[in-house]
Design an enzyme around this catalytic site. Structure first.
Site, short mmCIF file in Angstrom:
data_model
loop_
_atom_site.label_atom_id
_atom_site.label_comp_id
_atom_site.label_asym_id
_atom_site.label_seq_id
_atom_site.Cartn_x
_atom_site.Cartn_y
_atom_site.Cartn_z
CD GLU A 107 -14.20 -73.65 -27.85
OE1 GLU A 107 -13.45 -73.19 -28.74
OE2 GLU A 107 -14.88 -72.94 -27.09
CD GLU B 183 -13.16 -72.71 -22.82
OE1 GLU B 183 -13.13 -71.62 -23.42
OE2 GLU B 183 -12.62 -73.75 -23.27
CE LYS C 83 1.81 -61.13 -25.35
NZ LYS C 83 1.45 -61.66 -26.69
C1 GAL Z 1 -12.35 -70.91 -26.28
C2 GAL Z 1 -11.29 -72.01 -26.19
C3 GAL Z 1 -10.27 -71.68 -25.11
C4 GAL Z 1 -9.79 -70.27 -25.24
C5 GAL Z 1 -10.97 -69.34 -25.22
C6 GAL Z 1 -10.59 -67.88 -25.31
O1 GAL Z 1 -13.07 -70.98 -27.46
O2 GAL Z 1 -11.88 -73.24 -25.88
O3 GAL Z 1 -9.19 -72.59 -25.21
O4 GAL Z 1 -9.09 -70.10 -26.41
O5 GAL Z 1 -11.81 -69.64 -26.30
O6 GAL Z 1 -11.72 -67.06 -25.27
#
Ligand code: GAL
Length: 684
Positions: A158, A313, A362
């Site tokens: 990101e 993600e 966590k």
């Molecule tokens: C994203 C990030 C991840 C994690 C996630 C939590 O933006 O790339 O590493 O933090 O958010 O929702």
């Protein structure tokens, strides 16, 4: 016929399923690694994103590398038939690096250097940081280049457009400006209209991007940050591309944010990937949220000419953000995962595989809970997705045929949020506006490419361009030619107001020749408070089968027809009787102009009429109940229709033909009921 594309990595022509995997956090208990392997089989996971924040485990002290743990993980993945989406670790720096080379930490606008900590906060110009990244990336690539588990490179994490005001960044910015303005300070001063408030620059050294009053400068600063981030990414990617030319390189975008111009960035990656975090069950309207996410998926697909993207993600249940956190209701996980696939993703990946024991995330949703076993709803739902994806091999590489383009442009968004905001205030609402124009197509099951002003328009039947306040070079001509050649386009209030430097066009809005194309002159505009609205009355014989009246909110413009036909007028306020919707014949095409922010019912009726008149293709030839979305992917061998019910209630449908459900392999009844948050993938 939609195009067919190669699989993300042709050595694994299946839908990727997996997630951010941090085995480095469990190095003290390697038995957990074995348990991970057992569980990933059970969950139907095949691609794990490894090492994203592992720099301090890979290089615990400068120049001292430890790859043993990663060797073990790569081998274990391969032994279990799984792959690595292998990360470079620049998203978070080890403490020794910040301590030894303070220049790697960003500097705030007041000149103070940020303390070590957090993540995603390295200086993107620092030669030291670049060099350290190059070294570790080269080591990773040379170590794993022959490893059968290596599938995709996940560069950093990101990247964002956060500011760094250090001297290195300023020097790079000034160099970038010199190229942009051909070493001509006078040209820059003109572009910035800098005699305003006596801000004329007499030397390059005085230029610093802290003067928010100079809108052209602010825009250039945003452009520079994108350019510098891409340059940083290229530095990272260089050793990977050199040593592993066959492995696709990506970095996960935050397409939902305006932080970087991802269209520019997309040209630098081999495959687009993005992180999607919808606020399900939080906004009071899941169907609106579904349309918002659909639009974002469509941008990711459009950014590489329709090539399938990666959902890098997503969360199996809840992220740790938002004031009130709602878990996904039963069914929603499969539905939202397949929604990504429906719009062109060839992967479903999560943050995160296993919950960390400590620190910020966590309690963040994960496939594996602290309980440590598979007997949780979250795990079961992920495994259900795994089973579903395993049945979708035929969809991998399939394209989407879109006849409609919606123009959503990052540079324009920056300009709206700086230059136009001084007048429009909170009524800018650019993304909301784009979504309002997208929603009717989503409702009707009509695919949309979401493009920016640099894209070709030629392939589309309809181009929708809400609030193109800032015209980028060439866009006006392209739009004019597209319409002249027979295309249909809609543009709205607050369009073609300024050029790429945020300098107002002289000679009337819409500027840059578009006044003639649309046959209107927009004299002035009026803003409204949320409780106010203005009536819009449809003219008789408007050719759209729209009758009666509608409402406009937030902003309305006073427009004078200059050869166009008036299809609706405002019926309130001091400009009652002036046009609200017009159409102009230009060449062989039609140019619609919408002079106020129309309520959803208006846009729904207007675009329904366009879909009918232009005979736009729908994913399935049936009326869809509200909140049910249909999206099609296909190639010359088949067409797959994803039916998705975003309602918390069953939805009844009457199908138009005999179908099989790819997810079950069974025949689908002609009269069917989709369960609340239910999904089907139909094939003829
Ligand atoms: C994203 C990030 C991840 C994690 C996630 C939590 O933006 O790339 O590493 O933090 O958010 O929702």
């Amino acid at each position: 016929m939609p195009k067919r594309f190669p699989a993300i990595n042709p050595k694994f022509p299946h839908v990727l399923h997996g997630g951010d995997y941090n085995p480095d956090q469990w190095a003290r208990t390697p038995e957990v690694w074995d348990e991970d392997m057992r569980l990933l089989k059970l969950a139907g996971c095949n691609a794990m994103s490894v090492g994203i924040f592992a720099w301090s485990s890979l290089e615990p002290a400068e120049g001292q590398f430890e790859f043993g743990w990663l060797d073990t993980i790569m081998d274990k993945l391969a032994d279990h038939g799984a792959f690595a989406v292998l990360a470079t670790p620049s998203g978070s720096k080890p403490a020794w690096l910040s301590r030894t080379y303070p220049e790697v930490c960003r500097v705030n606008a007041d000149g103070t250097r940020q303390a070590h900590g957090g993540r995603h906060n390295h200086c993107r110009t620092s030669p030291v940081y670049r060099e350290k990244c190059r070294i570790i990336n080269r080591k990773l690539a040379s170590r794993y280049r022959e490893h059968s588990a290596l599938l995709v490179w996940h560069v950093s994490n990101e990247y964002n457009g956060g500011d760094c005001h250090c001297e290195l960044c300023y020097a790079a910015f000034r160099k970038w400006l010199k190229v942009r303005y051909n070493n001509d300070l006078d040209r820059l001063n003109h572009a910035y209209w800098s005699s305003f408030w006596s801000h004329t620059f007499t030397d390059w050294q005085s230029i610093q991007p802290t003067d928010r009053g100079i809108h052209g400068l602010m825009l250039d600063w945003e452009r520079f940050k994108t350019a510098q981030t891409i340059d940083f990414f290229q530095t990272e990617a260089e050793p990977l591309r050199e040593l592993t030319p066959e492995i696709p390189v990506t970095t996960n975008f935050m397409t939902g944010s305006s932080t970087l111009d991802y269209w520019a960035f997309a040209r630098a990656v081999d495959v687009v990937s993005w992180d999607s975090y919808p606020a399900w069950h939080e906004t009071g309207d899941d169907t609106l949220e579904a349309a918002r996410i659909a639009l974002l998926h469509d941008i990711n697909r459009s950014m590489k000419g329709g090539r399938p993207f990666m959902l890098m993600e997503s969360v199996p249940s809840i992220p740790t953000r938002g004031r009130v956190k709602k878990r996904k209701r039963p069914g929603m996980h499969l539905l939202s995962s397949l929604q990504a696939v429906a719009h062109g993703s060839d992967t479903v990946q999560y943050f995160q595989w296993r919950k960390s024991r400590g620190c910020m995330e966590k309690f963040h949703g994960a496939v594996v809970d602290h309980a440590g076993h598979e007997h949780t709803r979250e795990f079961r739902e992920v495994a259900e997705v795994g089973r579903a994806l395993a049945r979708l091999d035929r969809v991998v590489g399939c394209g989407v045929d879109a006849e409609v383009a919606l123009v959503l442009d990052w540079e324009n968004e920056w300009a709206l949020n700086s230059g136009a905001r001084v007048y429009l205030g909170d009524n800018v609402k650019y993304r909301q506006d784009c979504l309002a124009h997208y929603r009717p197509f989503w409702n009707a099951g009509v695919s949309v490419d979401v493009i920016d002003q640099t894209c070709d328009l030629g392939a589309y039947r309809l181009v929708v361009a809400p609030m193109v306040y800032m015209l980028r070079p060439g866009f006006a001509d392209k739009l004019a030619q597209y319409i002249e050649a027979g295309g249909t386009a809609l543009m709205t209030y607050w369009s073609a107001v300024v050029d790429q430097s945020d300098l107002c066009f002289l000679g009337g809005v819409p500027g840059n020749g578009l006044r003639q194309v649309f046959g209107v002159w927009e004299e002035e505009s009026q803003s409204y408070f949320p409780h106010e609205s203005v009536e819009v009355a449809m003219a008789d014989n408007n050719g759209l089968e729209m009758r009666g009246s509608y409402k406009a909110v937030d902003t309305c413009s006073v427009v004078h027809p200059e050869g166009c036909k008036v299809l609706a007028t405002f019926a309130g306020d001091y400009f009652a009787g002036s046009p609200a919707l017009t159409v102009n014949r230009h060449g062989k095409g039609k140019a619609y102009y919408l002079a106020g922010r129309a309520e959803d019912a208006f846009l729904e009726a207007f675009y329904r009429a366009q879909i009918k008149q232009l005979s736009l293709t729908r994913a399935i030839g049936i009326e869809l109940p509200e909140g049910v979305s249909a999206q099609a992917r296909g190639d010359d061998t088949g067409q797959y229709v994803f039916l998705m019910n975003f309602n918390d209630a069953p939805a009844k449908l009457e199908l138009d033909a005999a179908y099989t459900d790819l997810l079950t392999g069974g025949k689908v009844a002609a009269s069917l009921t989709l369960a609340p948050y239910g999904t089907m993938v139909l094939s003829k």
